[in-house]
Design a protein around this motif. Sequence first.
Motif: not given
Length: 255
Positions: A38-54
């Motif tokens: 699920e870390l590969d899934g999209g976040s609420l930030l355009p262009g960022w996956t959850r990985r980018h957020v973490v």
Amino acid sequence: MVARTDLATDRRLQEELLQARRGTAFFARKLSELTDDELDGGSLLPGWTRRHVVAHVGYNARAIARLVEWAATGVETPMYPSTEVRDHEINFGATLSPIALRNLFDHSAVHLSVEWRDLPDRDWANEVKTVQGRTVPASETVWMRTREVWIHAVDLGNGATFGDIPAPVLERLLRDITGAWKTRGTDAGLLIKVTGTEVAGTDLTFGDTSATDRTIITGTLPAVVEWATGRGTTGVTAARGNEGLTNVPAAPKWI
């Protein structure tokens, strides 16, 4: 001897440190609820996956820790050499293995907490510089981290909402955001009315109270802050003068 409790004795600063650590714990809980896939899934930030957020939250802790070290030693240690380096770091972090990514968050959060813990009272007023070039006292690093962990816990997109964020954090966020708008001159004709009893049992008003043809945004504190941070319009209404608007306009940029 290294301190095992915070050296800071100022009561307000102690409360702010507690709020930052609670936000870190909340982010950690939302992160732990995600599977590695699920870390590969999209976040609420355009262009960022959850990985980018973490990755961003992890490297942000390291960057803020550098500011605390600056305050403690007097040796200038910027958050990042440049915004380009920061962005490259986030993109690299997003490629880490799940266990490495989780360790990045855990270890960087502990490191920052220890740097705060060991900073004596006399050094919290020492000035450091943010990545945007603002000169601030070291005490500001606590708020810088607080807003990062609470907002980005929502950005993970796995159930957290702005309603989970403590009301004092939401109110300070809204004051920061509307202050940034005012500084940039992008708040003209915009009035925000916060309804409900989230803060001190009263409604709050931010923005231009003098304009006759102003746009009025109304909603609860969590809903208004969600809108103001550009995360959505659920729960807010908009009107111009006495006429309701079908579509809620996007909030001005704040960072």
